[in-house]
Design a protein around this motif. Structure first.
Motif, short mmCIF file in Angstrom:
data_model
loop_
_atom_site.label_atom_id
_atom_site.label_comp_id
_atom_site.label_asym_id
_atom_site.label_seq_id
_atom_site.Cartn_x
_atom_site.Cartn_y
_atom_site.Cartn_z
N GLY A 222 1.07 -1.29 -0.23
CA GLY A 222 -0.13 -0.05 -0.08
C GLY A 222 0.79 1.18 -0.01
O GLY A 222 0.40 2.10 -0.80
N GLN A 246 -6.56 0.02 1.84
CA GLN A 246 -7.20 -1.05 0.84
C GLN A 246 -8.80 -1.17 0.97
O GLN A 246 -9.34 -1.53 0.18
CB GLN A 246 -6.46 -2.35 1.09
CG GLN A 246 -5.17 -2.47 0.72
CD GLN A 246 -4.70 -3.57 0.64
OE1 GLN A 246 -5.13 -4.75 0.28
NE2 GLN A 246 -3.57 -4.12 1.20
N THR A 247 -9.24 -0.67 2.19
CA THR A 247 -10.50 -0.66 2.40
C THR A 247 -11.37 0.79 1.87
O THR A 247 -12.18 0.77 0.98
CB THR A 247 -11.01 -0.70 3.93
OG1 THR A 247 -10.26 -1.64 4.26
CG2 THR A 247 -12.41 -0.50 4.19
N LYS A 249 -9.89 2.76 -0.36
CA LYS A 249 -9.13 2.72 -1.56
C LYS A 249 -8.93 4.32 -1.82
O LYS A 249 -8.92 4.76 -2.89
CB LYS A 249 -10.49 2.33 -2.57
CG LYS A 249 -10.93 0.92 -2.43
CD LYS A 249 -11.86 0.39 -3.51
CE LYS A 249 -12.26 -0.76 -3.32
NZ LYS A 249 -11.27 -1.90 -3.07
N GLN A 301 -4.62 0.73 -7.02
CA GLN A 301 -4.85 0.00 -5.85
C GLN A 301 -3.81 -1.15 -5.61
O GLN A 301 -3.37 -2.02 -6.46
CB GLN A 301 -6.43 -0.50 -6.12
CG GLN A 301 -7.40 0.49 -6.13
CD GLN A 301 -7.36 1.44 -4.93
OE1 GLN A 301 -7.42 1.12 -3.90
NE2 GLN A 301 -7.50 2.50 -5.08
N PRO A 302 -3.39 -1.32 -4.37
CA PRO A 302 -2.56 -2.54 -4.12
C PRO A 302 -3.05 -3.98 -4.80
O PRO A 302 -2.04 -4.69 -5.13
CB PRO A 302 -2.61 -2.68 -2.72
CG PRO A 302 -2.75 -1.51 -2.26
CD PRO A 302 -3.93 -0.81 -3.15
N TYR A 303 -4.41 -3.97 -4.98
CA TYR A 303 -4.91 -5.52 -5.51
C TYR A 303 -4.48 -5.73 -6.84
O TYR A 303 -4.36 -6.60 -7.43
CB TYR A 303 -6.39 -5.56 -5.06
CG TYR A 303 -7.33 -4.76 -6.18
CD1 TYR A 303 -7.49 -5.16 -7.65
CD2 TYR A 303 -7.79 -3.54 -5.70
CE1 TYR A 303 -7.98 -4.28 -8.40
CE2 TYR A 303 -8.47 -2.93 -6.61
CZ TYR A 303 -8.74 -3.07 -7.94
OH TYR A 303 -9.62 -2.32 -8.57
#
Length: 384
Positions: A222, A246-247, A249, A301-303
């Motif tokens: 992140g 991550q939540t 964003k 975004q890290p994903y």
């Protein structure tokens, strides 16, 4: 029932029989007293054979309250919080945890909801002792809860009970003598330099940049996603100021840090060159290098890093060793530091660990020191 008041605040003494006050001295019934306790509640005591004994007891209570205002405040706290159910006390404690990062707050809430409250919610706070805590740990073991979760749940219970102990609810620390669950993280799988080079040369430019930031500067994914060219504060220093949450964003404070806090990490020339090359090649937005590929107004975004990692692994475009995950890139940074003699205290600070204990548990086996090496080094000093 007649009663007789003494000086203001001392209380009263009386008899509950039908004899008039004038006959009390000859009446066989005991005297009773009534006074206000430290919290303001009315307290009644009985069994005083003479008026003098009743007055002496009232005087003792009155003098104690006058001499010990701190004891009075403590007694009020004990009376208020000691009778609270654990669920109510834990809710007040949780409301005071304003310093927690969003991910840490979610973990606390999960531990409370799934482990602490189901087992302890109705228990009064003043009934906790080491046996209660030991039973809690034993029940988690019986339920085959993971050791890491056991350790985290115990830590949160310990924080709550220590908070109550500071208020004076317990005469003795209820954690004393309790052996906490022993969680030892599994040994990290770290890519070799040649394997890292293969990973670093795969994927698109954003993937390569993120791999470099995590393995070269020790950033979390992140934090790497929030890379900003303005954070190069010196040729060899990168300032980590935020991460992509991550939540939510969006950009947010660092883990274990308050908004506005930061940490400085080493910036190897190879990584600085990679940052500057990427900025020249793709441009920046308010200094940010990475943006969402479908919407340049949104943070990267890290994903997306995880998705590309999985695609590369599935396509077998690179030989990713068994056990190596994205977080292994941060492990490589720690390994690279420790194997070159950099103190673990510095590594813990650069990686943003809340406690050096975490760093030590994970990376102790990477530290080059051994008893044999120590003996040789010490002998050199003795021979000087």
């Amino acid at each position: 029932m007649a009663s007789r008041k003494l000086a203001r605040g001392m209380g009263t003494f009386f008899k509950s029989c039908d004899h008039p006050q004038a006959k009390w001295s000859k009446c066989p019934h005991d005297y009773k007293i009534r006074f206000r306790g430290p919290s303001g509640r009315q307290i009644q005591e009985s069994g005083f054979g003479t008026q003098e004994k009743a007055i002496v007891r009232l005087t003792e209570v009155y003098d104690t309250k006058r001499r010990k205002p701190h004891s009075q405040a403590k007694a009020e706290r004990i009376e208020r919080y000691g009778l609270m159910p654990f669920s109510e006390y834990a809710a007040e404690w949780r409301a005071g945890q304003r310093h927690l990062a969003e991910s840490s707050a979610r973990q606390v809430d999960s531990l409370l909801e799934n482990h602490l409250l189901p087992a302890l919610k109705s228990r009064r706070m003043n009934t906790f002792d080491h046996k209660v805590v030991e039973d809690f740990v034993r029940n988690m073991e019986t339920a085959s809860i993971g050791v890491a979760t056991q350790s985290n749940a115990f830590d949160k219970l310990a924080s709550i009970l220590l908070d109550a102990h500071r208020l004076g609810i317990f005469d003795e620390n209820p954690l004393r003598g309790v052996k906490p669950p022993q969680y030892t993280p599994s040994r990290s799988v770290i890519p070799a330099p040649s394997q890292l080079a293969a990973i670093r040369s795969s994927g698109d430019h954003s993937f390569q940049l993120l791999v470099g930031l995590m393995s070269g500067c020790g950033l979390r994914n992140g934090e790497a996603a929030a890379v900003n060219i303005r954070n190069i504060v010196a040729d060899d220093v990168y300032r980590v100021t935020e991460q992509v949450n991550q939540t939510a964003k969006t950009y947010g404070p660092l883990k274990h840090r308050k908004p506005g806090e930061y940490r400085d990490v080493p910036l190897p020339p190879r990584i600085r060159n990679a940052i500057e090359w990427y900025a020249d090649k793709h441009g920046t937005t308010d200094g940010y290098l990475l943006r969402h590929p479908e919407d340049a107004t949104r943070p990267f975004q890290p994903y997306l890093l995880q998705n590309q990692w999985q695609r590369l692994k599935k396509a077998q475009e690179i030989a990713i060793p068994e056990g190596v995950v994205i977080y292994s890139l941060r492990h490589f940074f720690a390994s690279n530091c420790l194997s070159h003699g950099i103190p673990i205290t510095d590594v813990a600070e650069w990686m943003g660990h809340k406690s050096i204990d975490i760093t030590f548990k994970i990376y102790r086996h990477l530290m080059p020191g051994t008893l044999t090496q120590a003996a040789r080094v010490l002998d050199l000093g003795l021979a000087a």
